[in-house]
Design a protein around this motif. Structure first.
Motif, PDB file in Angstrom:
ATOM      1  N   UNK A   1     119.735 107.119  60.076  1.00  0.00           N
ATOM      2  CA  UNK A   1     119.907 107.863  58.833  1.00  0.00           C
ATOM      3  C   UNK A   1     118.631 107.870  58.003  1.00  0.00           C
ATOM      4  N   UNK A   2     118.404 109.008  57.319  1.00  0.00           N
ATOM      5  CA  UNK A   2     117.311 109.110  56.357  1.00  0.00           C
ATOM      6  C   UNK A   2     117.729 108.582  54.986  1.00  0.00           C
ATOM      7  N   UNK A   3     119.006 108.311  54.801  1.00  0.00           N
ATOM      8  CA  UNK A   3     119.510 107.938  53.468  1.00  0.00           C
ATOM      9  C   UNK A   3     120.353 106.663  53.467  1.00  0.00           C
ATOM     10  N   UNK A   4     121.238 106.488  54.444  1.00  0.00           N
ATOM     11  CA  UNK A   4     122.103 105.307  54.473  1.00  0.00           C
ATOM     12  C   UNK A   4     121.298 104.089  54.922  1.00  0.00           C
ATOM     13  N   UNK A   5     121.363 103.014  54.175  1.00  0.00           N
ATOM     14  CA  UNK A   5     120.603 101.810  54.506  1.00  0.00           C
ATOM     15  C   UNK A   5     121.052 101.234  55.843  1.00  0.00           C
ATOM     16  N   UNK A   6     120.120 100.756  56.659  1.00  0.00           N
ATOM     17  CA  UNK A   6     120.491 100.150  57.939  1.00  0.00           C
ATOM     18  C   UNK A   6     121.286  98.860  57.735  1.00  0.00           C
ATOM     19  N   UNK A   7     122.038  98.496  58.760  1.00  0.00           N
ATOM     20  CA  UNK A   7     122.758  97.226  58.734  1.00  0.00           C
ATOM     21  C   UNK A   7     121.815  96.052  58.991  1.00  0.00           C
ATOM     22  N   UNK A   8     120.757  96.308  59.790  1.00  0.00           N
ATOM     23  CA  UNK A   8     119.747  95.291  60.068  1.00  0.00           C
ATOM     24  C   UNK A   8     118.375  95.964  60.048  1.00  0.00           C
ATOM     25  N   UNK A   9     117.358  95.228  59.634  1.00  0.00           N
ATOM     26  CA  UNK A   9     115.997  95.773  59.591  1.00  0.00           C
ATOM     27  C   UNK A   9     115.019  94.760  60.165  1.00  0.00           C
ATOM     28  N   UNK A  10     113.867  95.264  60.610  1.00  0.00           N
ATOM     29  CA  UNK A  10     112.770  94.396  61.024  1.00  0.00           C
ATOM     30  C   UNK A  10     111.452  95.121  60.787  1.00  0.00           C
ATOM     31  N   UNK A  11     110.489  94.421  60.270  1.00  0.00           N
ATOM     32  CA  UNK A  11     109.156  94.997  60.083  1.00  0.00           C
ATOM     33  C   UNK A  11     108.373  94.899  61.381  1.00  0.00           C
ATOM     34  N   UNK A  12     107.530  95.885  61.659  1.00  0.00           N
ATOM     35  CA  UNK A  12     106.648  95.843  62.828  1.00  0.00           C
ATOM     36  C   UNK A  12     105.382  95.091  62.430  1.00  0.00           C
ATOM     37  N   UNK A  13     105.091  94.010  63.140  1.00  0.00           N
ATOM     38  CA  UNK A  13     103.942  93.166  62.788  1.00  0.00           C
ATOM     39  C   UNK A  13     102.836  93.223  63.833  1.00  0.00           C
ATOM     40  N   UNK A  14     102.860  94.234  64.672  1.00  0.00           N
ATOM     41  CA  UNK A  14     101.818  94.440  65.680  1.00  0.00           C
ATOM     42  C   UNK A  14     100.978  95.634  65.261  1.00  0.00           C
ATOM     43  N   UNK A  15      99.653  95.451  65.152  1.00  0.00           N
ATOM     44  CA  UNK A  15      98.794  96.537  64.685  1.00  0.00           C
ATOM     45  C   UNK A  15      98.254  97.343  65.859  1.00  0.00           C
ATOM     46  N   UNK A  16      99.155  98.055  66.501  1.00  0.00           N
ATOM     47  CA  UNK A  16      98.830  98.853  67.681  1.00  0.00           C
ATOM     48  C   UNK A  16      99.782 100.036  67.720  1.00  0.00           C
ATOM     49  N   UNK A  17      99.531 100.939  68.678  1.00  0.00           N
ATOM     50  CA  UNK A  17     100.433 102.089  68.819  1.00  0.00           C
ATOM     51  C   UNK A  17     101.629 101.782  69.719  1.00  0.00           C
ATOM     52  N   UNK A  18     101.664 100.585  70.302  1.00  0.00           N
ATOM     53  CA  UNK A  18     102.856 100.189  71.056  1.00  0.00           C
ATOM     54  C   UNK A  18     103.017  98.672  70.970  1.00  0.00           C
ATOM     55  N   UNK A  19     104.245  98.234  71.128  1.00  0.00           N
ATOM     56  CA  UNK A  19     104.548  96.806  71.051  1.00  0.00           C
ATOM     57  C   UNK A  19     106.045  96.625  70.891  1.00  0.00           C
ATOM     58  N   UNK A  20     106.464  95.394  70.703  1.00  0.00           N
ATOM     59  CA  UNK A  20     107.883  95.079  70.636  1.00  0.00           C
ATOM     60  C   UNK A  20     108.233  94.430  69.309  1.00  0.00           C
ATOM     61  N   UNK A  21     109.365  94.822  68.756  1.00  0.00           N
ATOM     62  CA  UNK A  21     109.914  94.203  67.544  1.00  0.00           C
ATOM     63  C   UNK A  21     111.346  93.784  67.841  1.00  0.00           C
ATOM     64  N   UNK A  22     111.814  92.728  67.148  1.00  0.00           N
ATOM     65  CA  UNK A  22     113.137  92.180  67.431  1.00  0.00           C
ATOM     66  C   UNK A  22     114.008  92.146  66.181  1.00  0.00           C
TER      67      UNK A  22
END
Length: 234
Positions: free
Chosen positions: A169-190
């Protein structure tokens, strides 16, 4: 003794991808015609979506001002054209943004789909951001983000949200969130401390920018792509 969660990916009963994309309809000596497809629920005028064109090689020049830009109207699917070009003498790369251009480092941080047109006779090279599911456990989920070459996720405050349901959704808040902490164009977030139930559907969305620790200040307009999965029975 430390316990580990089993990867439940093999038990998924459904798996679906959605993404923002560009298609090249035609190329003449001085014009490039394009079609774009946005994520469901996108509000391109409000969010400042644009299609930008650079006279360059096959990678978005993230820190350079575009040669031309065109704002996207209110439709989630549409077409437009850049004219006044010199296709015989130059190559062009085009990027679609899901937010406004910046005024400092990584000006084009919100570009999520691209089309490289080397000359009028060559087939355009297309690319776009997408997600890959890496791990699903009862209480954690890991996702790989795959963005255009040269994009810097951490610099641009990229993040992901996960909803119980069939759509990001562009408006409804997610149930869970995580910030991306890898400074690259690809990687994994949990995502940790989640609850994945049998027979339930979940959707993960990737946002190119807009992370903030305060939920009310996170920018959900920059949704680039999503991945939906349904957990089956063992």
């Amino acid at each position: 003794m430390t316990s580990t969660e089993n990867n439940l990916i093999s038990q998924l009963s459904e798996h679906d991808q959605r993404f923002t994309s560009l298609q090249v309809n035609y190329v003449t000596a001085d014009t490039i015609g394009l079609t774009y497809d946005l994520m469901p629920g996108a509000e391109p005028i409000d969010a400042g979506y644009v299609v930008a064109l650079w006279q360059d090689e096959d990678q978005i020049p993230w820190d350079n001002t575009p040669l031309k830009t065109k704002a996207i109207g209110s439709q989630q699917h549409g077409s437009l054209a850049f004219d006044g070009l010199s296709m015989q003498a130059n190559s062009y790369i085009i990027g679609l943004t899901v937010g406004p251009m910046k005024t400092e480092t990584q000006l084009a941080r919100n570009v999520v789909a691209s089309a490289y047109v080397p000359n009028p006779d060559a087939k355009a090279e297309l690319d776009h951001d997408f997600l890959t599911l890496k791990f699903v456990g009862p209480t954690s989920v890991a996702v790989q983000f795959n963005c255009l070459a040269g994009y810097l996720a951490q610099t641009n405050l990229a993040w992901m949200g996960m909803w119980r349901g069939q759509a990001a959704s562009h408006t409804k808040a997610p149930d869970w969130v995580t910030r991306v902490t890898i400074d690259s164009n690809f990687g994994t977030a949990a995502f940790n401390d989640v609850s994945i139930g049998v027979g339930l559907t979940y959707t993960i969305g990737f946002f190119t920018s807009g992370w903030c620790t305060e939920p009310e200040n996170r920018n959900q307009k920059t949704l680039a792509c999503s991945l939906t999965f349904t957990q089956g029975r063992p």
